[in-house]
Design an enzyme around this catalytic site. Sequence first.
Site, PDB file in Angstrom:
ATOM      1  N   HIS A  48       0.848  -1.193   0.000  1.00  0.00           N
ATOM      2  CA  HIS A  48       0.000   0.000   0.000  1.00  0.00           C
ATOM      3  C   HIS A  48       0.884   1.244   0.000  1.00  0.00           C
ATOM      4  O   HIS A  48       1.708   1.439   0.897  1.00  0.00           O
ATOM      5  CB  HIS A  48      -0.937  -0.007   1.209  1.00  0.00           C
ATOM      6  CG  HIS A  48      -2.038  -1.017   1.062  1.00  0.00           C
ATOM      7  ND1 HIS A  48      -2.581  -1.696   2.121  1.00  0.00           N
ATOM      8  CD2 HIS A  48      -2.689  -1.452  -0.047  1.00  0.00           C
ATOM      9  CE1 HIS A  48      -3.545  -2.512   1.681  1.00  0.00           C
ATOM     10  NE2 HIS A  48      -3.617  -2.381   0.358  1.00  0.00           N
TER      11      HIS A  48
ATOM     12  N   GLU B 120       1.828   3.736   2.953  1.00  0.00           N
ATOM     13  CA  GLU B 120       2.308   3.175   4.217  1.00  0.00           C
ATOM     14  C   GLU B 120       3.835   3.190   4.234  1.00  0.00           C
ATOM     15  O   GLU B 120       4.510   2.162   4.252  1.00  0.00           O
ATOM     16  CB  GLU B 120       1.694   1.780   4.385  1.00  0.00           C
ATOM     17  CG  GLU B 120       0.163   1.882   4.432  1.00  0.00           C
ATOM     18  CD  GLU B 120      -0.559   0.542   4.373  1.00  0.00           C
ATOM     19  OE1 GLU B 120       0.100  -0.503   4.399  1.00  0.00           O
ATOM     20  OE2 GLU B 120      -1.808   0.559   4.287  1.00  0.00           O
TER      21      GLU B 120
ATOM     22  N   HIS C 183       2.283  -3.625   6.798  1.00  0.00           N
ATOM     23  CA  HIS C 183       1.314  -2.538   6.574  1.00  0.00           C
ATOM     24  C   HIS C 183       1.411  -1.552   7.733  1.00  0.00           C
ATOM     25  O   HIS C 183       2.012  -1.835   8.760  1.00  0.00           O
ATOM     26  CB  HIS C 183      -0.120  -3.092   6.507  1.00  0.00           C
ATOM     27  CG  HIS C 183      -0.372  -3.932   5.307  1.00  0.00           C
ATOM     28  ND1 HIS C 183      -0.951  -3.443   4.159  1.00  0.00           N
ATOM     29  CD2 HIS C 183      -0.085  -5.235   5.065  1.00  0.00           C
ATOM     30  CE1 HIS C 183      -1.013  -4.406   3.261  1.00  0.00           C
ATOM     31  NE2 HIS C 183      -0.502  -5.512   3.773  1.00  0.00           N
TER      32      HIS C 183
ATOM     33  N   GLU D  67       0.434  -4.715  11.083  1.00  0.00           N
ATOM     34  CA  GLU D  67       0.103  -3.295  11.024  1.00  0.00           C
ATOM     35  C   GLU D  67       1.055  -2.623  12.006  1.00  0.00           C
ATOM     36  O   GLU D  67       1.002  -2.888  13.211  1.00  0.00           O
ATOM     37  CB  GLU D  67      -1.362  -3.049  11.420  1.00  0.00           C
ATOM     38  CG  GLU D  67      -2.387  -3.724  10.504  1.00  0.00           C
ATOM     39  CD  GLU D  67      -2.597  -2.982   9.177  1.00  0.00           C
ATOM     40  OE1 GLU D  67      -2.025  -1.882   9.014  1.00  0.00           O
ATOM     41  OE2 GLU D  67      -3.322  -3.512   8.321  1.00  0.00           O
TER      42      GLU D  67
HETATM   43 ZN   LIG Z   1      -1.931  -1.651   4.060  1.00  0.00          ZN
END
Ligand SMILES: [Zn+2]
Length: 403
Positions: free
Chosen positions: A146, A149, A272, A355
């Site tokens: 992504h 990020e 992420h 994350e």
């Molecule tokens: Zn992500």
Amino acid sequence: MRLMPLTAAFLLALAAASPVVVFNKPTKVASDASSPLLLSIHKPQAQGQGQSQGHFAPVVALEESGDDHKKRPPRVNVTAWFESYHRSDDIRQYFLQLADDYRDLVTFVPQLARTYEGREVYAVKIGAKGCESRDKPQVWIQALQHAREWATGTTAQYLAHHFTSRYGKSSNVTKILRAAEIIIIPNMNPDGYEFSWDADRLWRKNRRNNGNGIYGVDLNRNWPDHWGNGGSSTDPDAEDYGGPHANSEPEVRGLVNFFKSQRRVLGAVDLHTHAQLILRPQGYTNASSPHEAEMKHVGDTMAQVIKGVHEMEYTSARLHEVSPLLTSGSTVDWFYSDQAASANGGQRAYSYAFELRPSPEGSEGGKIGFILPIEEVVPLGEEIAAAMEYFVEYIVKNPLKEK
Ligand SMILES: [Zn+2]
């Protein structure tokens, strides 16, 4: 042409004089085939479209002649590297130089994919090259799926720095790199990443042209496992648009093929941001995976290890424990999938989506959480490096067994 012993001697002397090798910032991405810095790089399989855009210069395996070491491009100062975020070209240069500075540890693997805008998706493999064997276990870590990020990119860079600079100094890292090979994909969505610098800091997807002025597929909904089973959008304008079909995107396709060509991947981590979570399968269904107990144990332990570094609280959970929504076509399912396992000699991989920082509280409730203050980049890298040391060590001893 001949190999240039002077160059090797020069580099050895440099390495001996300075354990933390000082890079100078390149003025542009290294494309200079005369550079001795590129000696250990693989010859590209193909040279094709995109070069004219200057995003990706062909890298040539070369022999050296003359006094070319005097012409080495300026090098990046690694001690200052983590004081700012960097563009795709500079990140690529960082990894090329790492491969050159640690020839006994690092292999740069070019051209896993070519993006819509002509950029390269590449990998580095980090492991003690004297300790190869046909079934040497591998661990896969990928970043920047992504675009916005950015702290996933710095974490991948930090992990590479951590493992290379500690080899031969830390007994744990030395043992790990002799026992296993770490595969890092530092920037799997360079088109989106560049767009997040130039146009929209909060861009998430890649840069497929969907027509009508609409761009982008959410790469983390495009992986070919239970694709389109809910939790992804069919609207090309949506942030979680899964693409026209499974595995349609060059970035995903290239990495699926690369994964399938590996020997024995025991575990995979997709980085992420943000919310400080360690997520495990499954995404496409509420059901626990058959390896729930094993993956919970490892996820929970990684959270403890992280807390031991800088006291940060990460929550270890099944994807569905933190999100009521389904998520199909994501890496956390694909790395664990039957397809990946059968391509991997029948070995199923531990699979996690991390994350990273900041925590939900630290995000001030909005998208500001994607913008991690630069001072947190190294502490974040340190805590994830500790988790990865544990992860590699543990799964090498305890690979998943089929049930
Ligand atoms: Zn992500």
